[in-house]
Design a protein around this motif. Sequence first.
Motif, mmCIF file in Angstrom:
data_model
loop_
_atom_site.group_PDB
_atom_site.id
_atom_site.type_symbol
_atom_site.label_atom_id
_atom_site.label_comp_id
_atom_site.label_asym_id
_atom_site.label_seq_id
_atom_site.Cartn_x
_atom_site.Cartn_y
_atom_site.Cartn_z
ATOM 1 N N CYS A 170 4.845 -6.750 1.763
ATOM 2 C CA CYS A 170 3.459 -6.588 2.214
ATOM 3 C C CYS A 170 2.909 -7.974 2.534
ATOM 4 O O CYS A 170 3.310 -8.958 1.923
ATOM 5 C CB CYS A 170 2.662 -5.960 1.073
ATOM 6 S SG CYS A 170 0.884 -6.024 1.295
ATOM 7 N N CYS A 220 6.146 -5.442 6.243
ATOM 8 C CA CYS A 220 5.106 -6.122 7.031
ATOM 9 C C CYS A 220 5.290 -7.631 7.150
ATOM 10 O O CYS A 220 5.053 -8.224 8.199
ATOM 11 C CB CYS A 220 3.748 -5.824 6.421
ATOM 12 S SG CYS A 220 3.302 -4.086 6.591
ATOM 13 N N CYS A 265 0.811 -1.219 0.000
ATOM 14 C CA CYS A 265 0.000 0.000 0.000
ATOM 15 C C CYS A 265 0.840 1.263 0.000
ATOM 16 O O CYS A 265 2.067 1.220 0.021
ATOM 17 C CB CYS A 265 -0.872 -0.012 1.248
ATOM 18 S SG CYS A 265 0.118 0.083 2.742
HETATM 19 FE FE1 SF4 Z 1 0.374 -1.838 3.659
HETATM 20 FE FE2 SF4 Z 1 1.571 -3.548 5.265
HETATM 21 FE FE3 SF4 Z 1 -1.010 -3.643 4.874
HETATM 22 FE FE4 SF4 Z 1 0.637 -4.360 3.000
HETATM 23 S S1 SF4 Z 1 0.357 -5.356 4.953
HETATM 24 S S2 SF4 Z 1 -1.199 -3.142 2.753
HETATM 25 S S3 SF4 Z 1 2.277 -2.905 3.299
HETATM 26 S S4 SF4 Z 1 0.123 -1.994 5.842
#
Ligand code: SF4
Length: 465
Positions: free
Chosen positions: A70, A103, A34
């Motif tokens: 992610c 993440c 994201c």
């Molecule tokens: Fe964003 Fe982390 Fe969610 Fe992926 S997991 S959409 S990088 S906050």
Amino acid sequence: MEKVNITKQLDYMQKVKELNKDRDYAYYILTMGCQLNENDSEKICGMLEEMNYKRTENMQDADLVIFNTCCVRENAEEKLFGKLGEVKRLKEEKGTIIAIGGCMMQEKHIVEKIKKSYKYDVIFGTHTLHKFPQDLYKAIIEQKRIDDIIDIDGEIIEGLPIKRNDNIRASVTIMNGCNNFCSYCIVPYVRGRERSRDANDILEEIKELADKGYKEITLLGQNVNSYMVVEKSKNEVSGIDSFAKLLKEVNKVEGIEKIRFISPHPKDFTDDVIEAISTCKKVSKLIHLPLQSGSTEILKVMNRKYTKEQYLNLVDKMKERIPDVKFSTDIIVGFPGETEEDFEDTLNVVRKVGFEQVFMFIYSRRVGTPADKMENQVPEEIKHKRFDRLKELYEMQMAQNNKKYIGTIQNILVEGYSKNNENMLTGRTDSNKVVVFNGEDSLIGKFIDVEIISEHMWYLKGERK
Ligand code: SF4
Ligand code: 5AD
């Protein structure tokens, strides 16, 4: 909340720079996920440029490869393992340094798998991003693998250098983490608890951006309309203590002409935010309002804390109070237990609201979340069929909606030349529609009026007025 002192990291940046003084070093970064992750990557790039690395778009040419990962859906996971296979060869051939962050590194089972089967030099998580210079230095000097992952609620880091991807539009993170624990979502486990940046730090960053000529700001957070809610409950805040107040302050920053924000949560969309959107001229009237499902039953199991009716009432209220308001949304299809009837409810909400944009996702099981443990998982085939039906409805609505633009005059921010047609300029309307048109260099970075003359599904064609 205490801010983390980064002086030590600034010293490590100088140390790595010293190590890198003999020649030009190149880094390649791949960001998955994201806009928050994109914004983190801009900080990684800022640190790397301080350390004398120059960016390359070609992984083969890089001395250092960084994957900012992610974990929100399974496809991002698969992508990382594919890339780690590719980069292994580079490491063997020319000793490329491999760093993996983001993440996914906050998930124990993933880190175990990487440790066992892949090559790397540094692993860092979402809470240790600012320590990247130290970790990199150690990996180079000590020639050993560095695993720097901590499991904490999260901290506030200010003052990291930043190298931005764009010079007209910029993202500014206003808060981190999430306290909502939607039952499908991994984010609260990997990004920690909600914490907001001090408004003075945010405003200073935005003023600096305005001085550099930036025109559009996107305020980022997993749940922007609970900005400062936690801090307020602990009496840790003075002054600008709500998202509505923050919007009003950002609206005053001279030079910034468009303000967007993602993502708000429908359950926290208070009247003062609606009022701020309607009175602040620069705030975009396109509101991203994640629906996730149109079925009250499913919303309950998702732990979203609103019903289909409450969502629709909120949309109506905004339509009444904000002239020209439009909506975009996120929808998950195939959540455990979703029946044909539940799915029809989702289609009905899509028909009723008439979204400008719908980001559609097939439900993806995430280890450690409550929804992953539910027994009534929807078969893959049904999930895909429903996804296709939603897509069909959305595309039909979009084609109809695009037609409404023809003949209208739209004020757009000119971003640059179109990637698909290098002779045409491209920009976006307030409602985030891409418009391409003929024009000269000098228009880039300016807001101009164009008349829409035709529509082409994913973009509109315009003529300068
Ligand atoms: Fe964003 Fe982390 Fe969610 Fe992926 S997991 S959409 S990088 S906050
Ligand atoms: N499966 C599918 N989509 C998901 N999202 C979050 N978690 C999942 C999941 N497990 C979607 C939500 C969210 C967006 C960023 O990603 O729609 O709003």
